[in-house]
Design an enzyme around this catalytic site. Structure first.
Site, PDB file in Angstrom:
ATOM      1  N   ASP A   1       0.864  -1.167   0.000  1.00 36.60           N
ATOM      2  CA  ASP A   1       0.000   0.000   0.000  1.00 36.60           C
ATOM      3  C   ASP A   1       0.917   1.238   0.000  1.00 36.60           C
ATOM      4  O   ASP A   1       2.137   1.129   0.119  1.00 36.60           O
ATOM      5  CB  ASP A   1      -0.938  -0.027   1.220  1.00 36.60           C
ATOM      6  CG  ASP A   1      -2.175   0.820   0.989  1.00 36.60           C
ATOM      7  OD1 ASP A   1      -3.210   0.540   1.597  1.00 36.60           O
ATOM      8  OD2 ASP A   1      -2.109   1.765   0.165  1.00 36.60           O
TER       9      ASP A   1
HETATM   10  C1  GLC Z   1      -4.400   4.306  -0.087  1.00 36.17           C
HETATM   11  C2  GLC Z   1      -5.263   3.117   0.254  1.00 36.17           C
HETATM   12  C3  GLC Z   1      -5.312   2.080  -0.838  1.00 36.17           C
HETATM   13  C4  GLC Z   1      -5.157   2.749  -2.201  1.00 36.17           C
HETATM   14  C5  GLC Z   1      -3.758   3.315  -2.241  1.00 36.17           C
HETATM   15  C6  GLC Z   1      -3.501   4.052  -3.568  1.00 36.17           C
HETATM   16  O1  GLC Z   1      -3.738   4.781   1.053  1.00 36.17           O
HETATM   17  O2  GLC Z   1      -5.002   2.433   1.475  1.00 36.17           O
HETATM   18  O3  GLC Z   1      -6.565   1.393  -0.716  1.00 36.17           O
HETATM   19  O4  GLC Z   1      -5.343   1.805  -3.239  1.00 36.17           O
HETATM   20  O5  GLC Z   1      -3.480   4.192  -1.157  1.00 36.17           O
HETATM   21  O6  GLC Z   1      -4.311   5.186  -3.652  1.00 36.17           O
END
Ligand code: GLC
Length: 718
Positions: free
Chosen positions: A267
């Site tokens: 993430d």
């Molecule tokens: C965010 C979220 C994730 C998302 C990623 C990219 O913090 O936790 O669900 O896909 O970053 O935006």
């Protein structure tokens, strides 16, 4: 790169890998979120030309995507195309209901269709990869991201997550590539993120591996079995080790037990946060531990780009580990056909898709209508054509809230609010009282003019709930009741007119105890996206009969949390007449509204329940459903099992099937489920399948609250 794309994926990728330098390999494992450079495009171009990036997050315009792709393909040594990723969670241009709302439709086909449309729109804008579906089983409404989930049930989350992946990825062509109107899906967040302690986002998660194996991991298992092409690890600490670098989770379970062999991406900045967690001494150690966990792509921490090469050159990491990750990334690009055609879309193609918006909005309206849940109705709904109706409330014309979280390129101006739908009706008996709320906020009372209006109305539709800015990531709440000013408003309004219909617009289950006594009907309308107002008005007027069923339990009070239907018996199950049983002394155990619950404008009778044994460990479960009312309607018949004994104790009941049927007045339908040995299987803490012979209850109902007469006991044999 002079490699024929006629080769099979395996051979092509192997050939390309052979030609790559270590720098070029490392670049493929680096995903750049555009916000880390503040959108400064000169950085992107420099990163591409130096082969230091393999994919971007949040490039949402086809012209920009193709411009950057052109640099990658023509101004780098090997011309390896880029991947463009985006969080296409509930629509790209056409904003659909939030996933929690869609899940209440229990309409698997529509849930898949909205993903197909989102994929077509996103692909036309140059997006290759969506970070969806989010399949975190969600039992804690204090956590703002329940809005992105399919609710509290493992089986439903797996069914709807599967539908989303099929919608996003489509069926592969003969040579294993996606068609150009489909995109790579990503099952997230692996795993247990929704169990953040106290519902506080990013907080610690400490769960038994037994609970993980039976509640949170099964939806990922199903999506892996069905070919989801990427998975995202989660931010959270999991049993003392960050999920991003948790070897038991990512190697023993994901790679070895679930046989997952595709891309695993972190993430956002989660790799760097393993240092903050206190699991890695420094960034370098984070990189080493992540590679040992086969984390293939580093999203936006830049640690892979900074340290991987040096760690390989100092023999801290074997180049073969890097090769394995690069192979997975190149395979994604191959499966998108990017080596053949790096420009899957064009400005012309995008324009054509924009012209299809009208058609797509029809689907948005349909699923919005089916996502609405009628929670209470003491006769006020549906509205009569002669009713003089006032419409009030702070969300009456709140476009932004209808978009909720992750709305991509959804256009607020395109949102049909309830106020707009009412205006479009041009019904002389409808009155918009938008200012009533604003006056009340200022004066805590109503003007005489408003009082006289309201007094002479037959009914008042009052729109309450929470803003989009209160829902989604990093929007945890400790207090779930409607805001105090909204409570004051409905209480003051009810002094003037008792016939209040509340329409809720929210991204999570709320505590409604403060408003229930002041209204005769409650319609749960969530944050429904572009056709919100039209869908709500169609339900209020009875143009469409509500058919939604809750997929998350609504608590009476935050003190009951976590509260969910598939809880365990305990050794002292609640008994009203025995004080020393599992209970509160200040609240009942049961929720305000249960999982699987939702009313209709008609009535359905369930009768002739039968469980017929066909042969060893095969049963046919059937029940007759009759529409005993005067209005056509849809009903969701739900099948639950209840293990009476287990190697490990099992929940009181577990959803194992459902059928959504449409019945005309007086129409009768036999609904049939087939139950077999697999229905009763579950897992031990190491995800080994378990099966216990013995007694089970088989239950069928139109909510998780089951009538005794629709419960049968069967014996399952070894
Ligand atoms: C965010 C979220 C994730 C998302 C990623 C990219 O913090 O936790 O669900 O896909 O970053 O935006």
């Amino acid at each position: 790169m002079n490699i024929s794309t006629e080769l099979t994926q395996e051979v092509f990728v192997t050939e390309l890998l052979k030609q790559m330098t270590l720098d070029e390999k490392v670049g493929q494992l680096n995903q750049v979120g555009t916000s880390i450079y503040g959108g400064k495009e000169e950085h992107y171009e420099q990163l591409i030309r130096s082969s230091s990036v393999g994919s971007f997050l949040s490039i949402k315009e086809i012209e920009k995507a193709n411009y950057l792709q052109h640099i990658a393909v023509n101004e780098t040594r090997l011309g390896i195309p880029l991947l463009f990723a985006e969080d296409v969670v509930h629509g790209f241009l056409t904003t659909f209901p939030i996933p929690l709302a869609e899940s209440c439709s229990w309409n698997t086909q529509l849930i898949k269709k909205t993903a197909e449309i989102a994929a077509e729109e996103a692909a036309s804008a140059g997006i290759h990869w969506t970070f969806a579906p989010m399949i975190d089983v969600s039992r804690n409404p204090r956590w703002g991201r329940v809005a992105e989930s399919f609710g509290e049930d493992t089986y439903l989350t797996a069914v709807f997550g599967s539908a989303k992946v099929k919608g996003f990825q489509g069926s592969l062509t003969g040579n294993g590539t996606l068609t150009e109107d489909h995109i790579i899906a990503c099952a997230k967040h692996f795993v247990g993120y929704s169990e953040a302690e106290a519902g506080r986002d990013y907080n610690t998660v400490d769960l038994s591996w037994y609970k993980l194996a039976n509640v949170y991991i099964p939806p990922f298992k199903r999506l892996v079995d069905e070919g989801v092409m990427s998975i995202m690890s989660s931010f959270n600490l999991l049993n003392g080790i960050p999920a991003t670098t948790n070897k038991k989770l990512l190697i023993d379970i994901l790679r070895k037990k679930l046989f997952y062999s595709e891309v695993l991406i972190s993430d956002w900045n989660a790799l760097k946060e393993t240092v903050v967690h206190g699991f890695c001494r420094d960034d370098k150690e984070a990189v080493k531990k992540a590679v040992a966990c086969q984390l293939d792509i580093d999203m936006s921490s830049l640690l892979y780009g900074t340290y991987l090469k040096g760690l390989v050159e100092s023999n801290s990491i074997k180049e073969a580990e890097i090769d394995r990750a690069v192979r997975r990334v190149l395979s994604l690009k191959w499966r998108l056909g990017l080596f053949d055609n790096p420009y899957r879309s064009s400005a012309e193609k995008y324009k054509k898709i924009v012209d299809k918006t009208k058609e797509f909005r029809r689907t948005a309206l349909e699923i919005s209508e089916e996502s609405i849940v009628l929670l209470k109705n003491d006769g006020l709904l549906p509205l009569k054509s002669t009713d003089k109706v006032g419409y009030a409330g702070i969300f009456l014309d709140d476009r932004q809230s209808m978009m909720d979280t992750w709305a991509c390129k959804g256009d607020e101006k395109q949102i049909v609010t309830l106020a707009q739908a009412v205006e479009n009706k041009q019904n002389k008996n409808y009155f918009l009282l938008q200012n009533a709320f604003r006056d009340f906020e200022r004066t805590q009372t109503f003007s005489e003019e408003t009082r006289s209006w309201v007094r002479h109305l037959d009914k008042v539709v009052l729109v309450l709930g929470e803003k989009a800015t209160e829902s989604g990531e990093a929007k945890s709440k400790a207090i779930l009741s409607i805001s105090k000013e909204q409570q004051n408003f409905i209480q003051a309004l009810s002094q003037i007119n008792q016939n209040i219909v509340v329409v809720l617009m929210n991204g999570r289950p709320l505590v409604l105890s403060a408003i229930i006594p002041y209204c005769k009907s409650i319609v749960e309308a969530w944050h429904l996206g572009c056709e919100a107002g039209s869908a709500i008005l169609n339900i209020l007027e009875g143009v469409v009969n509500p058919s939604g069923k809750l997929t998350m339990t609504f608590p009476r009070h935050e003190g009951q949390l976590p509260i969910y239907y598939n809880h365990y018996k305990t050794g002292r199950p609640y008994q009203a007449d025995k004080f020393n049983t599992s209970r509160y002394i200040d609240l009942p155990n049961d929720p305000e509204f249960s999982f699987g619950y939702g009313l209709s404008y008609t009535d359905f009778a369930l009768m002739n329940y039968e469980v017929k044994k066909l042969k060893k460990n095969q049963w046919e479960v059937s029940i007759d459903v009759v529409n005993t009312g005067e209005i056509e309607g849809k009903e969701v018949i739900q099948l639950y099992i209840g293990a009476q004994y287990g190697t490990y104790t099992r929940p009181m009941k577990e959803l194992k099937g459902f059928k959504k049927i449409n019945l005309k007045p007086n129409e009768k339908r036999k609904v049939v489920f087939n139950v077999n040995r697999d229905t009763f299987c579950y897992y031990d803490e190491n995800l080994n399948e378990l099966f216990d012979s013995g007694d089970y209850l088989i239950m069928v109902g139109n909510s998780s609250v089951i009538d005794e007469k629709n419960t049968k006991r069967i014996e399952v044999e070894d």
